[in-house]
Enzyme design. Sequence first.
Site, PDB file in Angstrom:
ATOM      1  N   SER A 203       0.851  -1.172   0.000  1.00  0.00           N
ATOM      2  CA  SER A 203       0.000   0.000   0.000  1.00  0.00           C
ATOM      3  C   SER A 203       0.901   1.241   0.000  1.00  0.00           C
ATOM      4  CB  SER A 203      -0.950  -0.039   1.196  1.00  0.00           C
ATOM      5  OG  SER A 203      -2.094   0.709   0.955  1.00  0.00           O
ATOM      6  N   ASP A 465      -8.575  -5.098  -6.000  1.00  0.00           N
ATOM      7  CA  ASP A 465      -8.136  -3.954  -5.194  1.00  0.00           C
ATOM      8  C   ASP A 465      -8.309  -2.639  -5.952  1.00  0.00           C
ATOM      9  OD1 ASP A 465      -6.878  -2.220  -3.441  1.00  0.00           O
ATOM     10  OD2 ASP A 465      -4.845  -2.881  -3.982  1.00  0.00           O
ATOM     11  N   HIS A 490      -6.244  -6.168  -1.835  1.00  0.00           N
ATOM     12  CA  HIS A 490      -5.138  -5.316  -1.397  1.00  0.00           C
ATOM     13  C   HIS A 490      -4.063  -6.116  -0.659  1.00  0.00           C
ATOM     14  CE1 HIS A 490      -3.817  -1.205  -1.010  1.00  0.00           C
ATOM     15  NE2 HIS A 490      -3.708  -1.269   0.294  1.00  0.00           N
TER      16      HIS A 490
END
Length: 522
Positions: A203, A465, A490
């Site tokens: 991320s 995601d 994710h």
Amino acid sequence: MSPCVEEAREGHVGNLESPFQNTGAPVSLQQGWNGFSPLKRSSSSLFEVAAQCTLSPRPREGIHSYNGVQNGIDGVSDEQWFIQKLDHFNGADDRMWKQRFFVNDSFYQAGGPVFLMIGGEGPANAAWMRYGTWLTYAKKLGALCLMLEHRFYGKSHPTSDLSTDNLRFLSSRQALADLAHFRVAVATERGLTNSKWVAFGGSYPGSLAAWFRLKYPHLAHAAVATSAPLHATVNFPEYLEVVRRSLASENPQCPLLVKQASDTLLQLLQDPTTYSNITKDFNLCSKLQVQSEMDQAYLLESLAGNFMDVVQYNEDNREFEGAVGTNVTIKVLCAVMSDVSLGTPYARYAAVARLLMDTFSLKCLDTSYTGNLHDMTNTSWDGPAAGGGRQWVYQTCTEFGFYQSTDSPNQPFSGFPLPYHVKQCEDYYGVSAQTLARAVAQTNENYGGYDIRASRIVFPNGSIDPWHALGVTSDITTDLLAIFIKGTAHCANMYPARSQDLPALTLARDHVFLLLQQWLKQ
């Protein structure tokens, strides 16, 4: 939250050559240094729990020289402390603070690589020192594992509070310089200067991993940048477009039903006589009051967030890090939205909200923008948004944007357009729309956005995601490689493997390992 080191001037600091500490939580300047050595999801947040999709570890013989205390698991240390510079870009500023890090030397073999897991927009989770795909790689490659917590998150408090004036020291550039200073000091202390260091992150920390390799190629040999948004943008309506496609992949009718429900709610909000029913339907903490467009948008975004969060982490194997609600998946949400026995699509939308409240043990849903503003402008380390909300939204206002607006017609939600997000920057920090736009442009100028130019970086992304829309999903060069994993969400490749993993996810993990093997020989 522990108090922080506000200031460390010359004469207040001990041995400048020993940056590692095991003194526990940071102390405040008022308490004195005692010889310490220097060296929700919020409305616009990426991911409240995602700081651990961000993540977190040292040679076996060296554990005592770090003064680390074993936590009962062989080779894994308790939290440790590194004396870090406050401002890396002002040589006249000699203030210092204590940054938390973790170590796992269980797999280290002399001459092996060093894996550096980068912390993100929340507390570093020590569970990643015992679980995760990166440790599987470490075991096979004889790597020392380190995790450094991001400044201003978790227990890593560089300043006395979270005032906007102090938050000027919170940026990706300062965080990358933290990593560089930490890497150089550890390498010098442990004789690892010639070791090959690999940066890992997921991320926002995935972005940092790629940018660490880009900006400090002499310190990072390679990087695994998972689910990394590389392109900064003020408006990010594509996020909700991917949410729509992800819902449709389960049931083509699902996003249509969500849109119908969201449109119905927006229509009801135009009539104040419906507010009592809306309050009851969604179990709001107080009777709904819509005194501004911000009030309405905050309610609509909060309810849409139920779908956004579930899609983002759909079926990720996150139980080990204490994540709650992993059993609520896209399949579950779409089943509720398709259940005609619950009534109209609007009634089913309310049922989804109640399901999530039950899952997270919430007695009611607080959708007051005034209350949110009060929380987000509390500058204390003990404040309700100090877990990461105030800090991360500041970063979006001063670096990234990333605002998940309803401005696209190709998504199912209504009522929280870009101006709603931008106004929060002004309300929380006094950051204007013009300043925000300039800051986002500067970020892309600094890092290159999609046009990153470096080497030995791999970019895994999942098709489910929504963040893959700002990431690298096709190869740039022969050593700037993308792994696009169909059907995963994710940071899926970072989590521990399990028997029900999709074959594509297993292949992706194997692909990363093969690249690491290849790159560590270069």
